[in-house]
Design an enzyme around this catalytic site. Structure first.
Site, PDB file in Angstrom:
ATOM      1  N   ASP A 246       0.806  -1.234   0.000  1.00 35.87           N
ATOM      2  CA  ASP A 246       0.000   0.000   0.000  1.00 35.87           C
ATOM      3  C   ASP A 246       0.837   1.281   0.000  1.00 35.87           C
ATOM      4  O   ASP A 246       2.007   1.291   0.366  1.00 35.87           O
ATOM      5  CB  ASP A 246      -0.954   0.013   1.199  1.00 35.87           C
ATOM      6  CG  ASP A 246      -0.226  -0.117   2.533  1.00 35.87           C
ATOM      7  OD1 ASP A 246       0.763  -0.866   2.609  1.00 35.87           O
ATOM      8  OD2 ASP A 246      -0.640   0.543   3.502  1.00 35.87           O
TER       9      ASP A 246
ATOM     10  N   GLU B 136      -0.662  -1.951   5.127  1.00 35.58           N
ATOM     11  CA  GLU B 136       0.252  -1.874   6.288  1.00 35.58           C
ATOM     12  C   GLU B 136       0.150  -0.529   6.979  1.00 35.58           C
ATOM     13  O   GLU B 136       0.259  -0.433   8.198  1.00 35.58           O
ATOM     14  CB  GLU B 136       1.696  -2.151   5.848  1.00 35.58           C
ATOM     15  CG  GLU B 136       2.691  -2.232   7.011  1.00 35.58           C
ATOM     16  CD  GLU B 136       3.099  -0.893   7.589  1.00 35.58           C
ATOM     17  OE1 GLU B 136       3.208  -0.790   8.827  1.00 35.58           O
ATOM     18  OE2 GLU B 136       3.285   0.075   6.824  1.00 35.58           O
ATOM     19  N   GLU B 137      -0.037   0.543   6.198  1.00 37.13           N
ATOM     20  CA  GLU B 137      -0.077   1.893   6.777  1.00 37.13           C
ATOM     21  C   GLU B 137      -1.348   2.113   7.593  1.00 37.13           C
ATOM     22  O   GLU B 137      -1.539   3.175   8.162  1.00 37.13           O
ATOM     23  CB  GLU B 137       0.020   2.955   5.665  1.00 37.13           C
ATOM     24  CG  GLU B 137       1.288   2.891   4.824  1.00 37.13           C
ATOM     25  CD  GLU B 137       2.544   3.357   5.560  1.00 37.13           C
ATOM     26  OE1 GLU B 137       2.446   3.774   6.723  1.00 37.13           O
ATOM     27  OE2 GLU B 137       3.624   3.292   4.951  1.00 37.13           O
TER      28      GLU B 137
ATOM     29  N   ARG C 220      18.462  -7.202  14.075  1.00 45.99           N
ATOM     30  CA  ARG C 220      18.815  -7.538  15.458  1.00 45.99           C
ATOM     31  C   ARG C 220      17.816  -8.551  16.000  1.00 45.99           C
ATOM     32  O   ARG C 220      16.661  -8.574  15.555  1.00 45.99           O
ATOM     33  CB  ARG C 220      18.845  -6.282  16.327  1.00 45.99           C
ATOM     34  CG  ARG C 220      17.474  -5.672  16.558  1.00 45.99           C
ATOM     35  CD  ARG C 220      17.537  -4.325  17.225  1.00 45.99           C
ATOM     36  NE  ARG C 220      18.276  -4.321  18.478  1.00 45.99           N
ATOM     37  CZ  ARG C 220      17.820  -4.803  19.639  1.00 45.99           C
ATOM     38  NH1 ARG C 220      16.618  -5.333  19.712  1.00 45.99           N
ATOM     39  NH2 ARG C 220      18.556  -4.727  20.742  1.00 45.99           N
TER      40      ARG C 220
ATOM     41  N   HIS D 144       7.783   8.811   4.336  1.00 48.54           N
ATOM     42  CA  HIS D 144       6.524   9.574   4.452  1.00 48.54           C
ATOM     43  C   HIS D 144       6.720  11.051   4.071  1.00 48.54           C
ATOM     44  O   HIS D 144       5.830  11.860   4.297  1.00 48.54           O
ATOM     45  CB  HIS D 144       5.885   9.461   5.848  1.00 48.54           C
ATOM     46  CG  HIS D 144       5.455   8.050   6.185  1.00 48.54           C
ATOM     47  ND1 HIS D 144       4.489   7.766   7.133  1.00 48.54           N
ATOM     48  CD2 HIS D 144       5.844   6.846   5.699  1.00 48.54           C
ATOM     49  CE1 HIS D 144       4.327   6.445   7.219  1.00 48.54           C
ATOM     50  NE2 HIS D 144       5.153   5.873   6.355  1.00 48.54           N
TER      51      HIS D 144
HETATM   52 NI    NI Z   1       6.520   1.300   5.488  1.00 46.28          NI
END
Ligand code: NI
Length: 405
Positions: free
Chosen positions: A93, A151-152, A191, A378
């Protein structure tokens, strides 16, 4: 236009020749996605493009999972019930941002932009599917490639899991990457344990009693109550959280009042909470409720608190993080290489997959200031160095090979 000159500071010699040869396609696909960005659960053109390619290559896949999600299944030579299943996840997205880049492949959708690199994730996953399918004779297990919507926000991982994307065949482990302009091209951030934070959101309305600005004793000043709450909320991190743990409480919105000589009847605030330690689930909500209730009661005010736990923290399995890290070390050979200090208070719904199966999410460094490709995620001028694309495919492919031994 396809960039053919790789960044001289980045060594692609560890990326195998047939993956480097995919660069033209990777760039073409990434730019195709970039030009047609779509918001969460509306990734129709993106999903159609992926599905068409998978169809063309003869790769088994299922579409319309959680609206626009796709899963591709690549079965190797060992498809016995004992064989392992590794999943690779990519999000598809874009964001509600007007692109300011003056590039030939700029967004053609007004007010929507791939400003986080998910266009790159999708291209990398598609090329990985292509490569693994054409090398399936040497694959000792099954790979599921998950193309995830939204996802956003509001989040496509959870509904995909609920729709059974990790079942039949059952997924044993999962990996995923985020193209990352906070790290230079040629580096990998990975990590064990917490990589990204939990995201929680809240909004609170304070109900006081309005009145004349010069006659406060006849009112309940919602501004004074709100101000005390904003300050007191900071004590959750300062006084209730073990200083060894990290957490953030941010009040990002505060609205009240209409005139200088009027005491405001109501005040509204909203914000976000972030933390790494999964044991904090529910804790901030509880403390916030106690603090707000206490302050409101002491002033005779009322309140309404809405609290939402959006995504849990992204927690990497130590064994899978070690696998990704050891693979990454052989792919990127720069003086910096693999960066373990790469935690961020940003969040990701990859966390829902990692709650279900052991896995590893990692950052693929993509910033190249020399090419003016270093704007933060963003940002309306966000873009990344496309040299990173074959590197991502190489890491995925090597992880698959190493996972199946
Ligand atoms: Ni992202």
């Amino acid at each position: 236009m396809v960039s053919t000159v790789p960044n001289p500071s980045v060594n692609l010699s560890h990326v195998r020749q047939d993956i480097r040869a995919l660069q033209t396609h990777l760039v073409e696909w990434r730019r195709q996605f970039h030009q047609k960005p779509e918001l969460g659960f509306q990734e129709k053109l993106t999903a159609d493009f992926i599905s068409q390619k998978l169809q063309e290559w003869g790769i088994e896949h299922h579409t319309e999972i959680a609206k626009t999600g796709i899963v591709a299944i690549i079965t190797g030579k060992d498809d016995s019930s004992q064989s392992q299943v590794l999943a690779i996840r990519a999000d598809m997205d874009a964001l509600p941002i007007q692109e300011l880049n003056e590039v030939p492949y700029r967004s053609q959708h007004d007010g929507i932009m791939h400003a986080c690199g998910h266009d790159g994730h999708t291209a990398i996953a598609l090329a990985t599917a292509y490569y693994l399918h054409h090398h399936r004779e040497s694959l000792n297990g099954t790979v599921k490639i998950i193309f995830q919507p939204a996802e956003e926000g509001p989040g496509g991982a959870k509904p995909m899991i609920e729709a059974g994307v990790l079942k039949n065949p059952d997924v044993d482990a999962i990996i995923g990457l985020h193209i990352w302009n906070n790290l230079p091209l040629g580096t990998i951030g990975v990590r064990p344990g917490a990589l990204m934070a939990a995201i929680e959101l809240f909004s609170c309305q304070i109900f006081g009693k309005g009145g004349h600005g010069a006659i406060p004793h006849q009112t309940i000043d919602s501004v004074v109550v709100a101000a005390q709450i904003v300050n007191a909320l900071q004590t959750i991190v300062a006084r209730n959280v073990n200083p060894i743990d990290s957490a953030v409480v941010t009040v990002g919105e505060l609205h009240a009042g209409t005139a200088k000589n009027v005491i405001a009847d109501t005040a509204k605030m909203g914000g976000t909470v972030r933390y790494f330690n999964p044991e904090f689930a529910g804790f901030f909500h509880q403390r916030m409720e106690q603090i707000i209730a206490g302050i409101c009661q002491s002033h005779g005010a009322n309140y309404h608190l809405e609290y939402q736990s959006l995504y849990p923290p992204v927690i990497n399995d130590p064994r899978m993080a070690e696998l990704v890290s050891s693979v990454a070390q052989t792919v990127v050979e720069t003086p910096v290489g693999v960066v373990p200090e790469c935690q961020t208070m940003g969040g990701e719904d990859m966390s829902f997959f990692l709650e279900q199966v052991p896995g590893c999410y990692f950052f693929l460094g993509s910033a190249n200031p020399e090419k003016n490709l270093a704007y933060p995620h963003h940002h309306p001028r966000f873009d990344f160095d496309e040299t990173v694309l074959p590197m991502g495919v190489e890491i995925f492919v090597r992880c698959v090979e190493k996972f199946f031994g």
